[in-house]
Write a protein that holds these residues in place. Structure first.
Motif, PDB file in Angstrom:
ATOM      1  N   VAL A 215      -9.797  -6.657   1.293  1.00  0.00           N
ATOM      2  CA  VAL A 215      -9.509  -6.237  -0.078  1.00  0.00           C
ATOM      3  C   VAL A 215      -9.536  -7.464  -0.987  1.00  0.00           C
ATOM      4  O   VAL A 215      -9.330  -8.590  -0.534  1.00  0.00           O
ATOM      5  CB  VAL A 215      -8.135  -5.540  -0.180  1.00  0.00           C
ATOM      6  N   PRO A 216      -9.776  -7.267  -2.281  1.00  0.00           N
ATOM      7  CA  PRO A 216      -9.880  -8.413  -3.201  1.00  0.00           C
ATOM      8  C   PRO A 216      -8.530  -8.929  -3.669  1.00  0.00           C
ATOM      9  O   PRO A 216      -8.212  -8.917  -4.857  1.00  0.00           O
ATOM     10  CB  PRO A 216     -10.687  -7.828  -4.365  1.00  0.00           C
ATOM     11  N   VAL A 217      -7.697  -9.401  -2.741  1.00  0.00           N
ATOM     12  CA  VAL A 217      -6.406  -9.964  -3.101  1.00  0.00           C
ATOM     13  C   VAL A 217      -6.575 -11.445  -3.432  1.00  0.00           C
ATOM     14  O   VAL A 217      -7.314 -12.168  -2.756  1.00  0.00           O
ATOM     15  CB  VAL A 217      -5.376  -9.758  -1.967  1.00  0.00           C
ATOM     16  N   ASP A 310      -6.167  -4.233  -9.795  1.00  0.00           N
ATOM     17  CA  ASP A 310      -5.586  -3.188 -10.632  1.00  0.00           C
ATOM     18  C   ASP A 310      -4.082  -3.343 -10.813  1.00  0.00           C
ATOM     19  O   ASP A 310      -3.433  -2.490 -11.419  1.00  0.00           O
ATOM     20  CB  ASP A 310      -5.915  -1.804 -10.061  1.00  0.00           C
ATOM     21  N   GLY A 311      -3.518  -4.434 -10.293  1.00  0.00           N
ATOM     22  CA  GLY A 311      -2.089  -4.683 -10.457  1.00  0.00           C
ATOM     23  C   GLY A 311      -1.194  -3.850  -9.572  1.00  0.00           C
ATOM     24  O   GLY A 311       0.035  -3.965  -9.656  1.00  0.00           O
ATOM     25  N   LEU A 312      -1.752  -3.024  -8.714  1.00  0.00           N
ATOM     26  CA  LEU A 312      -0.964  -2.178  -7.824  1.00  0.00           C
ATOM     27  C   LEU A 312      -1.027  -2.704  -6.395  1.00  0.00           C
ATOM     28  O   LEU A 312      -2.080  -3.174  -5.958  1.00  0.00           O
ATOM     29  CB  LEU A 312      -1.478  -0.739  -7.852  1.00  0.00           C
ATOM     30  N   PRO A 313       0.060  -2.607  -5.652  1.00  0.00           N
ATOM     31  CA  PRO A 313       0.050  -3.084  -4.266  1.00  0.00           C
ATOM     32  C   PRO A 313      -0.753  -2.163  -3.354  1.00  0.00           C
ATOM     33  O   PRO A 313      -1.142  -1.058  -3.731  1.00  0.00           O
ATOM     34  CB  PRO A 313       1.527  -3.073  -3.883  1.00  0.00           C
ATOM     35  N   VAL A 314      -0.979  -2.654  -2.145  1.00  0.00           N
ATOM     36  CA  VAL A 314      -1.507  -1.834  -1.056  1.00  0.00           C
ATOM     37  C   VAL A 314      -0.319  -1.359  -0.235  1.00  0.00           C
ATOM     38  O   VAL A 314       0.455  -2.175   0.267  1.00  0.00           O
ATOM     39  CB  VAL A 314      -2.474  -2.640  -0.168  1.00  0.00           C
ATOM     40  N   HIS A 359      -0.648   7.806  -2.488  1.00  0.00           N
ATOM     41  CA  HIS A 359      -2.110   7.863  -2.607  1.00  0.00           C
ATOM     42  C   HIS A 359      -2.671   6.773  -3.535  1.00  0.00           C
ATOM     43  O   HIS A 359      -3.708   6.168  -3.212  1.00  0.00           O
ATOM     44  CB  HIS A 359      -2.547   9.246  -3.098  1.00  0.00           C
ATOM     45  N   PRO A 360      -2.035   6.466  -4.676  1.00  0.00           N
ATOM     46  CA  PRO A 360      -2.604   5.431  -5.557  1.00  0.00           C
ATOM     47  C   PRO A 360      -2.651   4.038  -4.925  1.00  0.00           C
ATOM     48  O   PRO A 360      -3.355   3.164  -5.437  1.00  0.00           O
ATOM     49  CB  PRO A 360      -1.661   5.436  -6.766  1.00  0.00           C
ATOM     50  N   PHE A 361      -1.926   3.835  -3.819  1.00  0.00           N
ATOM     51  CA  PHE A 361      -1.815   2.507  -3.218  1.00  0.00           C
ATOM     52  C   PHE A 361      -2.655   2.352  -1.945  1.00  0.00           C
ATOM     53  O   PHE A 361      -2.573   1.324  -1.286  1.00  0.00           O
ATOM     54  CB  PHE A 361      -0.346   2.209  -2.897  1.00  0.00           C
ATOM     55  N   ARG A 362      -3.461   3.347  -1.611  1.00  0.00           N
ATOM     56  CA  ARG A 362      -4.227   3.316  -0.365  1.00  0.00           C
ATOM     57  C   ARG A 362      -5.164   2.117  -0.337  1.00  0.00           C
ATOM     58  O   ARG A 362      -5.717   1.708  -1.360  1.00  0.00           O
ATOM     59  CB  ARG A 362      -4.993   4.609  -0.174  1.00  0.00           C
ATOM     60  N   ILE A 363      -5.367   1.579   0.836  1.00  0.00           N
ATOM     61  CA  ILE A 363      -6.113   0.326   0.970  1.00  0.00           C
ATOM     62  C   ILE A 363      -7.593   0.497   0.690  1.00  0.00           C
ATOM     63  O   ILE A 363      -8.265  -0.451   0.270  1.00  0.00           O
ATOM     64  CB  ILE A 363      -5.891  -0.296   2.364  1.00  0.00           C
ATOM     65  N   ASP A 364      -8.133   1.695   0.875  1.00  0.00           N
ATOM     66  CA  ASP A 364      -9.575   1.878   0.681  1.00  0.00           C
ATOM     67  C   ASP A 364      -9.943   2.239  -0.750  1.00  0.00           C
ATOM     68  O   ASP A 364     -11.091   2.582  -1.022  1.00  0.00           O
ATOM     69  CB  ASP A 364     -10.108   2.944   1.643  1.00  0.00           C
ATOM     70  N   ARG A 365      -9.009   2.138  -1.697  1.00  0.00           N
ATOM     71  CA  ARG A 365      -9.326   2.537  -3.067  1.00  0.00           C
ATOM     72  C   ARG A 365     -10.367   1.634  -3.721  1.00  0.00           C
ATOM     73  O   ARG A 365     -11.104   2.071  -4.608  1.00  0.00           O
ATOM     74  CB  ARG A 365      -8.059   2.577  -3.918  1.00  0.00           C
ATOM     75  N   PHE A 366     -10.452   0.375  -3.279  1.00  0.00           N
ATOM     76  CA  PHE A 366     -11.427  -0.536  -3.884  1.00  0.00           C
ATOM     77  C   PHE A 366     -12.834  -0.207  -3.388  1.00  0.00           C
ATOM     78  O   PHE A 366     -13.787  -0.222  -4.153  1.00  0.00           O
ATOM     79  CB  PHE A 366     -11.057  -1.978  -3.565  1.00  0.00           C
ATOM     80  N   ALA A 367     -12.943   0.111  -2.122  1.00  0.00           N
ATOM     81  CA  ALA A 367     -14.255   0.487  -1.580  1.00  0.00           C
ATOM     82  C   ALA A 367     -14.742   1.793  -2.165  1.00  0.00           C
ATOM     83  O   ALA A 367     -15.943   2.019  -2.318  1.00  0.00           O
ATOM     84  CB  ALA A 367     -14.167   0.605  -0.060  1.00  0.00           C
ATOM     85  N   LEU A 368     -13.795   2.680  -2.559  1.00  0.00           N
ATOM     86  CA  LEU A 368     -14.190   3.972  -3.097  1.00  0.00           C
ATOM     87  C   LEU A 368     -14.741   3.873  -4.500  1.00  0.00           C
ATOM     88  O   LEU A 368     -15.462   4.757  -4.965  1.00  0.00           O
ATOM     89  CB  LEU A 368     -12.991   4.927  -3.079  1.00  0.00           C
ATOM     90  N   GLY A 369     -14.384   2.805  -5.230  1.00  0.00           N
ATOM     91  CA  GLY A 369     -14.899   2.584  -6.578  1.00  0.00           C
ATOM     92  C   GLY A 369     -14.514   3.717  -7.512  1.00  0.00           C
ATOM     93  O   GLY A 369     -13.387   4.215  -7.510  1.00  0.00           O
ATOM     94  N   SER A 370     -15.481   4.178  -8.304  1.00  0.00           N
ATOM     95  CA  SER A 370     -15.198   5.192  -9.320  1.00  0.00           C
ATOM     96  C   SER A 370     -14.866   6.534  -8.728  1.00  0.00           C
ATOM     97  O   SER A 370     -14.380   7.431  -9.402  1.00  0.00           O
ATOM     98  CB  SER A 370     -16.400   5.332 -10.264  1.00  0.00           C
ATOM     99  N   ALA A 371     -15.116   6.727  -7.427  1.00  0.00           N
ATOM    100  CA  ALA A 371     -14.818   7.994  -6.784  1.00  0.00           C
ATOM    101  C   ALA A 371     -13.364   8.084  -6.354  1.00  0.00           C
ATOM    102  O   ALA A 371     -12.927   9.105  -5.840  1.00  0.00           O
ATOM    103  CB  ALA A 371     -15.722   8.190  -5.567  1.00  0.00           C
ATOM    104  N   ALA A 372     -12.598   6.961  -6.521  1.00  0.00           N
ATOM    105  CA  ALA A 372     -11.210   6.950  -6.049  1.00  0.00           C
ATOM    106  C   ALA A 372     -10.364   7.987  -6.773  1.00  0.00           C
ATOM    107  O   ALA A 372     -10.588   8.293  -7.919  1.00  0.00           O
ATOM    108  CB  ALA A 372     -10.625   5.555  -6.263  1.00  0.00           C
TER     109      ALA A 372
END
Length: 372
Positions: A215-217, A310-314, A359-372
């Motif tokens: 992830v982009p941390v 996005d300022g939100l944790p994983v 759900h907003p903190f799931r680790i794969d949200r960055f890979a999902l991009g606009s589909a998150a």
């Protein structure tokens, strides 16, 4: 030598130590590993705000859960960690910022967060020491501040008393998973467990990457300062729309404030405040509270946290590895959340679920991009 546990916890910050206690209190066999001393990174060197006001709507359910735990810290860990309910005052310095405060009132109502919107005349009558640039504020009476140096160690002591194994000066360099158990070896000793909690702050990104979840941390080093003691007059913990300065005064008289970022090298780990943001912080603090002009700054500091785009944790289960649960990347505002995060992690481990939406903190949200 080897030992089998129910849960291995990587990272001894507020979230990790709280998880150790909540798990141990329910009978789980827990071992926690911290590369230095518990609370020695972001959890112990932050500003100390215990704030719900202004949080992202996704974080508010966690903040509400955590605030309930903050209220009963003495019975849970034997200390209140100097938690004081002073209220949190978020200030606007323009009409556009005032509109942001007004819009947030709907978010507060949705989450049953007590919040009062205060206009220009009222705010200066109530807090006459505020500077002329302040045009409005939002006041959350349940919020406050605490001493970050006390929280994680107190959770760790309580966890140890409840039966958890707390290992300090125990850097995690290798951890493996064979499909059933995690194996962690330090020196000539090995620990095994079916569950691992990744609570390693910025370094949590390295653990996630080892299990195929990069992830982009980025490292975050907030620039903070404290003044000499002066007569006490600033009761509320204060911030501003945009977050470019924050300020509070403790009963002993010292004013704690911050703005901008220092510098760090997480590989050492090493972090230092910088002169430019330090001077900017002083100017912004004086703009909010002109009476601070001429007060002496006696110390500045920073630490290392994990910053997410996005300022939100994983937070939540791994998508690649059964038994791995993440909680890292709190982006400079995880201190208040730590006690609640630990309770939530314990529920995920022992109950397989939690009532707090993750759900907003799931680790794969960055890979999902606009589909998150």
């Amino acid at each position: 030598m080897s030992a089998t546990h129910d849960v291995l916890i990587l990272g001894g910050g507020g979230a990790g130590c709280s998880a150790a206690l909540h798990l141990a209190l329910r009978g789980a066999r827990v071992a926690l590993f911290e590369r230095g001393l518990v609370g020695s990174q972001a959890s112990g060197v932050n500003y100390g705000g215990v704030r719900q006001n202004g949080r992202h709507p996704a974080e508010l359910p966690i903040a509400r859960r955590s605030r309930e735990i903050w209220a009963r810290l003495p019975e849970l860990i034997g200390t209140d960690a100097e938690f004081e309910v002073t209220g949190h005052l978020k200030l606007a310095r323009s009409a556009a910022e005032e509109a942001e405060l007004a819009d947030y009132m709907a978010v507060a109502r949705e989450h049953d967060l007590p919040l009062e919107l205060i206009g220009s005349n009222s705010i200066h009558a109530r807090w006459p020491w505020l500077g002329p640039r302040v045009v409005a504020g939002a006041f959350a009476p349940e919020d406050g501040a605490a001493n970050p140096r006390l929280l994680a160690p107190a959770f760790a002591r309580a966890a140890r008393a409840a039966g958890a194994e707390i290992k300090e000066h125990a850097p995690v360099s290798e951890i493996a998973h064979d499909g059933a158990l995690f194996t962690l070896t330090i020196g000539d000793r090995t620990w095994r467990a079916p569950v691992a909690l990744n609570c390693m702050g910025y370094w949590g990104g390295e653990i996630a990457a080892r299990f195929g979840e990069a992830v982009p941390v980025a490292p975050l080093a907030p620039n903070m300062l404290v003044s000499e003691p002066i007569p006490y007059f600033i009761e509320p913990n204060m911030g501003v729309v945009g977050g470019d300065v924050y300020l509070r005064q403790i009963r002993r008289g010292n004013v704690i404030f911050g703005s901008g970022r220092g510098t760090s090298d997480p590989a050492v780990p090493w972090s230092r405040p910088l002169p430019e943001p330090t001077l900017t912080a002083m100017a912004r603090a004086i703009e909010l509270v002109p009476r601070l002009a001429g007060v002496q700054v006696i110390r500045s500091w920073t630490g290392i946290d994990g910053d997410m785009p996005d300022g939100l944790p994983v937070i939540g289960p791994s998508r690649t590895t059964p038994g791995l649960i993440h909680a890292f990347g709190f982006s400079g505002h995880g201190f208040m959340l730590g006690p609640g995060i630990g309770a939530i992690l314990a529920e995920l481990v022992l109950d397989g679920r939690t009532d707090v939406p993750l759900h907003p903190f799931r680790i794969d949200r960055f890979a999902l991009g606009s589909a998150a």
